[in-house]
Design an enzyme around this catalytic site. Structure first.
Site, PDB file in Angstrom:
ATOM      1  N   ARG A   1      20.479  19.594   0.476  1.00 12.77           N
ATOM      2  CA  ARG A   1      20.306  18.162   0.762  1.00 12.77           C
ATOM      3  C   ARG A   1      21.158  17.338  -0.192  1.00 12.77           C
ATOM      4  NH1 ARG A   1      15.973  16.727   4.042  1.00 12.77           N
ATOM      5  NH2 ARG A   1      16.892  14.665   3.812  1.00 12.77           N
TER       6      ARG A   1
ATOM      7  N   ARG B   1       2.606  -9.743   7.133  1.00 18.16           N
ATOM      8  CA  ARG B   1       3.932  -9.377   7.630  1.00 18.16           C
ATOM      9  C   ARG B   1       3.912  -8.538   8.896  1.00 18.16           C
ATOM     10  NH1 ARG B   1       6.348  -8.248   1.618  1.00 18.16           N
ATOM     11  NH2 ARG B   1       4.826  -9.698   0.795  1.00 18.16           N
TER      12      ARG B   1
ATOM     13  N   PRO C   1       0.813  -1.204   0.000  1.00 20.74           N
ATOM     14  CA  PRO C   1       0.000   0.000   0.000  1.00 20.74           C
ATOM     15  C   PRO C   1       0.852   1.261   0.000  1.00 20.74           C
ATOM     16  CG  PRO C   1      -0.772  -1.555   1.634  1.00 20.74           C
ATOM     17  CD  PRO C   1       0.522  -2.082   1.107  1.00 20.74           C
ATOM     18  N   GLU C   2       0.674   2.076  -0.996  1.00 23.26           N
ATOM     19  CA  GLU C   2       1.193   3.440  -0.966  1.00 23.26           C
ATOM     20  C   GLU C   2      -0.026   4.343  -0.914  1.00 23.26           C
ATOM     21  OE1 GLU C   2       4.508   4.376  -3.481  1.00 23.26           O
ATOM     22  OE2 GLU C   2       5.192   2.312  -3.545  1.00 23.26           O
TER      23      GLU C   2
ATOM     24  N   HIS D   1      -3.670 -14.831   9.402  1.00 26.24           N
ATOM     25  CA  HIS D   1      -3.268 -13.426   9.261  1.00 26.24           C
ATOM     26  C   HIS D   1      -4.434 -12.445   9.356  1.00 26.24           C
ATOM     27  CE1 HIS D   1       0.513 -15.158   8.270  1.00 26.24           C
ATOM     28  NE2 HIS D   1       0.146 -15.576   7.077  1.00 26.24           N
TER      29      HIS D   1
END
Length: 270
Positions: free
Chosen positions: A151, A109, A2-3, A91
């Site tokens: 940066r 996970r 998931p983003e 899960h």
DNA sequence: CCACGCTCCTGCGCGC
DNA sequence: TGCGCGCAGGAGCGTG
């Protein structure tokens, strides 16, 4: 994994059916996520109404009468709305039972997170230091140019730093840099203003396309109704090491940056 | 403040 | 067919 688009797809999916429902109970079968699921979650939620669901970065903020359930899907997490009494499988760590449905959190996970915050003020250290939203008005080429001054880190790692900008993970960082024509290893501070403008547009376009396609998936992600997203078919570079660039045919190359794989076209990206 | 590397975890794909 | 290994990755955290 998931983003931001997947999280937003999930938010919309849940928002279509759950708000207005009252919690009858909750079952926590596995408390060991990134942080332990509160032991008293069931007692906290019981009797409360889910009012609405917000998103901040990749965090979902489920607003109940008296507080906020903060949910992060981590790497492999998913939330689904299922009929009552659907048997739990491996899960399936947490169920929140409503009268006509069960909201089920699954996460093989266990990199995800589920925490309770009193009130709706988002007073939590995890939320305090989050960067700006890619669809927010602040995210402009001028902002990116200013933020990258001094940066020395690579622009890809800069894009993925959640304390700077939220919602862009490994997949969409590579995809956005391809669209902007910028190599992932470029030092952030070396980007000129015009390239910052282009990169901001590319990030928004990448996320917009992914959202329109219903979020991407590797193996694990399912949207709230259980349907997989299909954005992965549209990847320009991610996971395509050695395959021809979709634009120019040059073989895609891979690069290790901070224990992560980056993908780029050596011809299209400079 | 900045850069970097480690850590959590499981499933999968690969080589033998 | 099965085993062991390495990889995948969000993001907090510790170190220099």
């Amino acid at each position: 994994m998931p983003e931001l688009p997947e999280v937003e797809v999930t938010r919309r999916g849940l928002s279509a059916s759950l708000p207005g429902s009252f919690v009858k109970g909750a079952d926590v079968r596995e408390r060991r996520l990134r942080q332990p699921v509160p032991a008293d979650l069931a007692a906290t939620l019981e009797g409360q109404r889910l009012v609405r669901i917000d998103r901040r970065g990749k965090y979902l903020l489920m607003r109940f009468d008296h507080g906020t359930l903060l949910v992060h899907l981590g790497m492999s997490g998913g939330l689904r709305v299922l009929p009552p009494h659907t048997p739990a499988r491996k899960h399936d760590h947490v169920d929140i039972r409503f009268e006509h449905a069960v909201l089920r959190y699954s996460d093989p996970r266990r990199f995800g997170l589920m925490l309770w915050i009193d009130g709706w003020q988002d007073m939590h250290p995890l939320l305090d230091s989050l960067g700006i939203e890619p669809f927010g008005a602040e995210f402009t080429g001028a902002w990116l140019h200013r933020a990258t001054r001094g940066r020395r880190c690579a622009i890809k790692q800069f894009l993925m730093d959640g304390h700077v900008l939220v919602g862009v993970g490994n997949i969409y960082a590579s995809e956005s840099l391809f669209r902007a024509g910028i190599r992932p290893g470029t030092a952030a501070r070396r980007l000129a203003g015009t390239r910052c403008d282009r990169l901001v547009d590319a990030v928004r376009e990448t996320l917009t396309d992914a959202l329109a396609a219903g979020g991407s998936t590797l193996r694990d992600f399912l949207s709230a109704d259980g349907e997989p997203g299909y954005f992965q078919q549209h990847y320009f570079v991610y996971g395509r090491d050695g395959q021809p660039c979709r634009i120019c045919g040059t073989p895609i190359r891979t690069l290790r940056q901070g224990q992560r794989s980056s993908f780029y076209c050596p011809s299209c990206q400079k």
